[in-house]
Design an enzyme around this catalytic site. Structure first.
Site, PDB file in Angstrom:
ATOM      1  N   ASN A  77      13.072 -26.293 -29.188  1.00 52.67           N
ATOM      2  CA  ASN A  77      13.343 -26.044 -27.767  1.00 52.67           C
ATOM      3  C   ASN A  77      13.432 -27.377 -27.033  1.00 52.67           C
ATOM      4  OD1 ASN A  77      11.696 -24.189 -25.065  1.00 52.67           O
ATOM      5  ND2 ASN A  77      13.848 -24.493 -25.479  1.00 52.67           N
ATOM      6  N   GLU A 118      11.237 -19.802 -10.236  1.00 53.23           N
ATOM      7  CA  GLU A 118      12.068 -20.587 -11.147  1.00 53.23           C
ATOM      8  C   GLU A 118      13.469 -19.971 -11.114  1.00 53.23           C
ATOM      9  OE1 GLU A 118      11.611 -22.301 -15.701  1.00 53.23           O
ATOM     10  OE2 GLU A 118      10.975 -20.239 -15.281  1.00 53.23           O
ATOM     11  N   TYR A 120      17.885 -20.096 -11.862  1.00 50.35           N
ATOM     12  CA  TYR A 120      18.971 -20.570 -12.715  1.00 50.35           C
ATOM     13  C   TYR A 120      20.305 -20.036 -12.184  1.00 50.35           C
ATOM     14  CZ  TYR A 120      15.342 -21.118 -16.376  1.00 50.35           C
ATOM     15  OH  TYR A 120      14.224 -21.447 -17.109  1.00 50.35           O
ATOM     16  N   GLU A 210      20.126 -26.722 -22.056  1.00 49.87           N
ATOM     17  CA  GLU A 210      18.958 -26.274 -22.813  1.00 49.87           C
ATOM     18  C   GLU A 210      19.397 -25.711 -24.152  1.00 49.87           C
ATOM     19  OE1 GLU A 210      14.899 -23.573 -22.488  1.00 49.87           O
ATOM     20  OE2 GLU A 210      15.975 -24.201 -20.691  1.00 49.87           O
TER      21      GLU A 210
END
Length: 338
Positions: A77, A118, A120, A210
């Site tokens: 990750n 959070e 995105y 990511e």
């Protein structure tokens, strides 16, 4: 199926990584810098973050202002990217290439405080849709495409404020791309309309790559987005002049979001105030980036602190959600100071 906890851990871990290099002097360029260990800092005028739980398997190279490349190989990750030390409503232009491998994504990514969220805005991803483990909250047409909105909850998970329980908001683009323009305000308003309010933009916003248990690469350049530094102080209390303009940013059956932009005059503006008059049947249910007081159907909005002082020609904004018909827009009065 990919573990949701594992997939998002990189975002949170990146934010609690060790501090990196110091500030870059204006007008100074640096040679490319290769990152292989966890760090945050500024480079050629942009904020950066790099985090991985699998050292030695990923590199991120910082280049010219706003440009970075990354390559990861059988990485468990990792997440990294460039952007700004604080998030905001801004128009972000980016271009480049992105190879997600078997699992990865390219997203504008950040956090807010109070509430801790959070968020995105996902532009590209591999076989796994990173928002799909959450609850679908609708769609938003933005930036030349359609995004599906999701909300999910992280329980006792790493965050910018330590181990906490918090919400995740997602806008996932249905037609993937690796270059384009993102109007963050459109997404923020759509989330608000879906009952997903954001807090204060106290934490960073980056154009992030990511990867999870995969190999891949990216090469991304930011072409715009402005600065998140709070406006410097301008004028003295009770001096300066400002103007205020209104626009409806989103509407739905029996409700809408509105936004008022305050622009300082040549003398700057400090401690601005703006009256907004609403029609009968319209009720304000929430407001952000401003403090409201009421007299009948007139709402007078003043700053929340960080947006109180505007230099000459600088702007700030506040927004609100209204229950009621949008056929009669709110009336914005004269902007005053002091």
């Amino acid at each position: 199926m990919v573990s949701r906890r594992k997939l998002v851990l990189g975002g949170a871990g990146a934010l609690v990584a060790a501090a990196g290099s110091g500030l870059l002097l204006p007008g100074t360029a640096r040679a490319d810098q290769v990152l292989t260990s966890n760090s945050t800092g500024t480079y050629n005028g942009y904020y950066y973050s790099f985090w991985t739980d699998d050292p030695g398997s990923v590199t991120m190279t910082l280049g010219a202002a706003g440009q970075y490349s990354s390559q990861w190989n059988n990485t468990n990750n990792w997440v990294g990217g460039l952007g700004w030390s604080k998030g905001s409503r801004r128009t972000v232009t980016y271009s480049g290439t992105f190879n997600p491998g078997s699992n990865g994504y390219l997203a504008l990514y950040g956090w807010t405080s109070n509430p801790l969220v959070e968020y995105y805005i996902v532009e590209n991803f591999g076989p796994y849709n990173p928002g799909s483990a959450g609850t679908r909250r609708g769609t938003v047409n933005a930036d030349g495409g359609t995004y599906t909105i999701y909300e999910s909850t992280r329980v006792n998970a790493p965050s910018v404020e330590g181990t906490k329980t918090f919400q995740q908001y997602w806008s996932v683009r249905n037609s993937k791309r690796s270059s384009g323009t993102i109007d963050t305000g459109v997404h923020f308003d759509a989330w608000q309309a879906a009952g997903m309010p954001l807090g204060s933009f106290d934490y960073y916003m980056i154009m992030a790559t990511e990867g999870y248990q995969s190999s891949g690469s990216s090469n991304v350049t930011l072409g715009g987005g402005g600065s998140t530094t709070p406006p410097p102080g301008g004028g003295t209390p009770g001096t300066g002049a400002c103007s205020a303009t209104y626009r409806t940013t989103n509407s739905w059956s029996n409700g809408f979001n509105g936004e008022v932009t305050i622009t300082a005059g040549s003398g700057g503006a400090r401690d601005w105030r703006v009256p907004v008059t609403f029609a009968g049947g319209q009720t304000v249910t929430s407001i952000w980036n401003g403090t409201a007081s009421w007299s009948g159907n007139v709402m007078t909005v003043t700053p929340v602190g960080w947006n109180a002082n505007l230099g000459p020609g600088q702007s700030a904004f506040f927004g609100f959600t209204v229950n009621g018909s949008s056929s009669t827009p709110p009336s914005v009065g004269s902007c005053g100071v002091g």
